[in-house]
Design a protein around this motif. Structure first.
Motif, PDB file in Angstrom:
ATOM      1  N   LEU A  57       0.825  -1.207   0.000  1.00  0.00           N
ATOM      2  CA  LEU A  57       0.000   0.000   0.000  1.00  0.00           C
ATOM      3  C   LEU A  57       0.861   1.259   0.000  1.00  0.00           C
ATOM      4  O   LEU A  57       0.518   2.252  -0.653  1.00  0.00           O
ATOM      5  CB  LEU A  57      -0.937   0.008   1.211  1.00  0.00           C
ATOM      6  CG  LEU A  57      -1.814   1.257   1.378  1.00  0.00           C
ATOM      7  CD1 LEU A  57      -2.681   1.495   0.144  1.00  0.00           C
ATOM      8  CD2 LEU A  57      -2.684   1.143   2.632  1.00  0.00           C
ATOM      9  N   ALA A 107       0.120   3.799  -2.942  1.00  0.00           N
ATOM     10  CA  ALA A 107      -0.458   5.096  -2.580  1.00  0.00           C
ATOM     11  C   ALA A 107       0.498   6.234  -2.916  1.00  0.00           C
ATOM     12  O   ALA A 107       0.070   7.296  -3.400  1.00  0.00           O
ATOM     13  CB  ALA A 107      -0.806   5.115  -1.092  1.00  0.00           C
ATOM     14  N   THR A 125      -8.573   5.616  -9.062  1.00  0.00           N
ATOM     15  CA  THR A 125      -8.557   5.102  -7.684  1.00  0.00           C
ATOM     16  C   THR A 125      -8.611   3.582  -7.662  1.00  0.00           C
ATOM     17  O   THR A 125      -8.418   2.974  -6.601  1.00  0.00           O
ATOM     18  CB  THR A 125      -9.751   5.653  -6.882  1.00  0.00           C
ATOM     19  OG1 THR A 125     -10.967   5.275  -7.549  1.00  0.00           O
ATOM     20  CG2 THR A 125      -9.677   7.161  -6.762  1.00  0.00           C
ATOM     21  N   LEU A 140      -6.178   1.271  -5.794  1.00  0.00           N
ATOM     22  CA  LEU A 140      -6.261   1.008  -4.355  1.00  0.00           C
ATOM     23  C   LEU A 140      -7.245  -0.111  -4.017  1.00  0.00           C
ATOM     24  O   LEU A 140      -7.352  -0.507  -2.854  1.00  0.00           O
ATOM     25  CB  LEU A 140      -6.691   2.295  -3.622  1.00  0.00           C
ATOM     26  CG  LEU A 140      -5.768   3.513  -3.812  1.00  0.00           C
ATOM     27  CD1 LEU A 140      -6.375   4.737  -3.141  1.00  0.00           C
ATOM     28  CD2 LEU A 140      -4.381   3.228  -3.251  1.00  0.00           C
ATOM     29  N   LEU A 146      -1.447   6.399   2.481  1.00  0.00           N
ATOM     30  CA  LEU A 146      -2.830   6.405   2.009  1.00  0.00           C
ATOM     31  C   LEU A 146      -3.489   7.747   2.318  1.00  0.00           C
ATOM     32  O   LEU A 146      -4.197   8.317   1.475  1.00  0.00           O
ATOM     33  CB  LEU A 146      -3.609   5.270   2.680  1.00  0.00           C
ATOM     34  CG  LEU A 146      -5.101   5.170   2.322  1.00  0.00           C
ATOM     35  CD1 LEU A 146      -5.288   4.880   0.834  1.00  0.00           C
ATOM     36  CD2 LEU A 146      -5.790   4.093   3.177  1.00  0.00           C
TER      37      LEU A 146
END
Length: 547
Positions: A103, A107, A122, A125, A149
């Motif tokens: 992540l 991100a 998006t 994610l 994030l």
């Protein structure tokens, strides 16, 4: 003539006129030579050992992010542009590969690409959601991933519910960790909750991040040393500029002799430095700061001092823009008019022959600024209660930020500040400029309402909303804060939609908006109340920088 509400005196006085910084441990020549050697090493970090292939996505993302946070990105613009292109294309060609199910990487890549004006869905994610569509609970104990994030989600555009959820999820878990985290992560989390990276002044981030980066086990010694050296170089440049500006301002302020006006050149230079700190933009910083100082006389005269007849006379003189118009002004305003025109002539002298055309845009923008102040003064005099929509349209422009954006661009070279850019920045202003101006307006008005400032001025957007909607003050503040958030998203979107030739100008708008967020943090007003910005000034210009 109204006696006017005097502002508090400058908290700095002539401090930066007489200030002598501690002697440097090394000469400037040695620092610059060493920096050049380190720059060559950093350049090689963008490539694999064969010197041709670009490093992988994760390494490229980490390198670009670190360079930007350490304030080194201006030294490697071509390398960073190539790396961003590589990172973007890799995601387009192998979307399942980019991010390595990490992540933090996914991100950070998402944020960097959007900040560089490149649209990213998006959907990158989605892999971090569970079967219910919520962000996975397994992420809740990883502060590094949550921070990334949280930062990334603030690059949202209007209507991106996924990123609303991401902000709420990350914030909830980061706040729950409060008191449990060790340095430097604890400081980074606290700072992010006030200012996510896309909304924090770059120069302040560098000053905060430098000592934090030194504590990270994986820090790179070359990057750290180069960042420290560059910070020393920039500190020297900024202090030299601040001394020259302080001397200029002392002469102008005393000559104009309007003691009811704010004496805030140090705070203005903080604003200027926060938005355009790079060495090559010295001319832009000075044009921005000097114009900001001069227009503050105009603002405070219309706002708290002049009669409506005097306001009309002053505005009419600026629409004529001719020294002969001075005879029609009250005696106490004549030197303001003379000094404004003479300084604009000095601004023109700073321009190269092929740049002189910019002055017509600058004068027009300044004349419009006077018109906006005049309209507000007329509303106040007539006790006119504008609709909320009317108020927002005028007060966004009366911030002066659209005009100051243009004045800063006057100092850029021709590769960025083309005639196309000046046309784009001019009235009617584009969505990016309008959004940036409204961010400044909404933040200022929230602070004004909380601080309870009493000004001979048309009511703030908070007060206007409260009256029109018959809401409480708390509800009005919450509504204006939500509008501010929406304007950030509009600004994000326009920077990804704008023509690439206009992107640097749009990013300048972002930089000014970031500085507004810092100046007006949590309801303070670091411009009107110089004491509110004292710690920021110390951080940028006085706190020691280690070698």
């Amino acid at each position: 003539m109204d006696a006017g509400a005097a502002f508090a005196p400058s908290v700095w006085g002539d401090f930066f006129v007489t200030y002598v910084p501690p002697p440097a441990q090394r000469s400037e020549e040695w620092i610059r030579e060493r920096a050049e050697e380190l720059k060559r090493r950093v350049h090689r970090m963008f490539f694999l050992e064969d010197g041709e292939a670009v490093v992988g996505v994760a390494k490229a993302v980490a390198l670009v992010d670190t360079l930007e946070r350490l304030g080194l990105d201006s030294l490697f613009r071509d390398d960073i542009a190539a790396a961003i292109s590589h990172v973007h294309l890799a995601g387009e060609e192998w979307p399942e590969y980019v991010g390595y199910d990490d992540l933090h990487v996914a991100a950070t890549r998402f944020r960097l690409l959007r900040q560089h004006g490149i649209w990213v869905s998006t959907g990158v994610l989605d892999k971090f959601r569970d079967g219910t569509g919520s962000f996975s609970a397994s992420l809740s104990s990883d502060p590094r991933a949550l921070l990334s994030l949280y930062h990334a989600a603030h690059m949202a555009v209007p209507g991106e519910a996924t990123l609303d959820e991401a902000i709420a999820f990350a914030r909830r878990h980061l706040e729950a960790m409060n008191g449990e985290l060790q340095s430097p992560v604890a400081e980074q989390v606290a700072r992010a909750l006030d200012h996510p990276l896309p909304r924090f002044t770059r120069l302040l981030e560098t000053m905060r991040y430098l000592p934090e980066y030194a504590q990270e086990e994986t820090h790179d010694g070359t990057l750290l040393e180069l960042a420290r050296l560059k910070s020393h170089i920039m500190r020297s440049i900024h202090l030299t500029e601040l001394k020259a500006l302080s001397l200029w301002w002392r002469d102008v302020y005393n000559a104009v002799n309007l003691k009811y006006c704010r004496d805030r050149m140090v705070e203005v230079y903080l604003w200027s430095c926060g938005m355009i700190p790079q060495e090559e933009h010295s001319r832009a910083r000075l044009l921005f700061a000097k114009t900001f100082g001069i227009v503050s006389f105009l603002d405070d005269t219309f706002d708290v001092h002049a009669t409506i007849e005097e306001c009309h006379s002053l505005n009419e003189a600026f629409q004529r823009w001719d020294e002969s118009a001075v005879s029609a002004l009250p005696e106490y305003l004549r030197m303001l008019y003379i000094k404004t025109l003479s300084n604009f002539k000095e601004f023109e002298d700073l321009l190269e022959p092929q740049e002189k055309y910019r002055m017509s845009y600058a004068k027009k923008a300044y004349q419009l600024q006077s018109e906006y102040y005049m309209q507000e003064a007329q509303w106040t005099n007539d006790k006119y209660e504008p609709s909320f929509e009317e108020h927002v349209e005028l007060s966004g422009m009366s911030t002066g930020l659209p005009m100051l954006n243009l004045m800063a661009l006057m100092g850029y070279d021709g590769t960025v500040a083309t005639q196309e850019v000046f046309e784009w920045m001019s009235v009617p202003v584009p969505d990016a400029v309008r959004a940036g101006a409204l961010i400044g307006r909404f933040l200022n008005d929230i602070s004004s309402y909380k601080l309870g400032k009493n000004k001979k001025d048309v009511g703030s957007t908070v007060e206007c909303y409260k009256l029109e909607k018959r809401s409480t003050g708390e509800e009005a503040v919450a509504a204006i804060a939500a509008m501010n958030e929406h304007m950030w998203r509009v600004l994000n979107q326009t920077c990804m939609e704008v023509d690439r030739a206009l992107l640097p100008a749009a990013q300048l708008v972002v930089s000014i908006a970031r500085t507004c967020e810092v100046i007006y943090l949590r309801g303070r007003d670091g411009y009107t109340f110089g004491s509110h910005a004292k710690e920021l000034v110390k951080a940028l210009f006085l706190d020691p920088i280690p070698f």
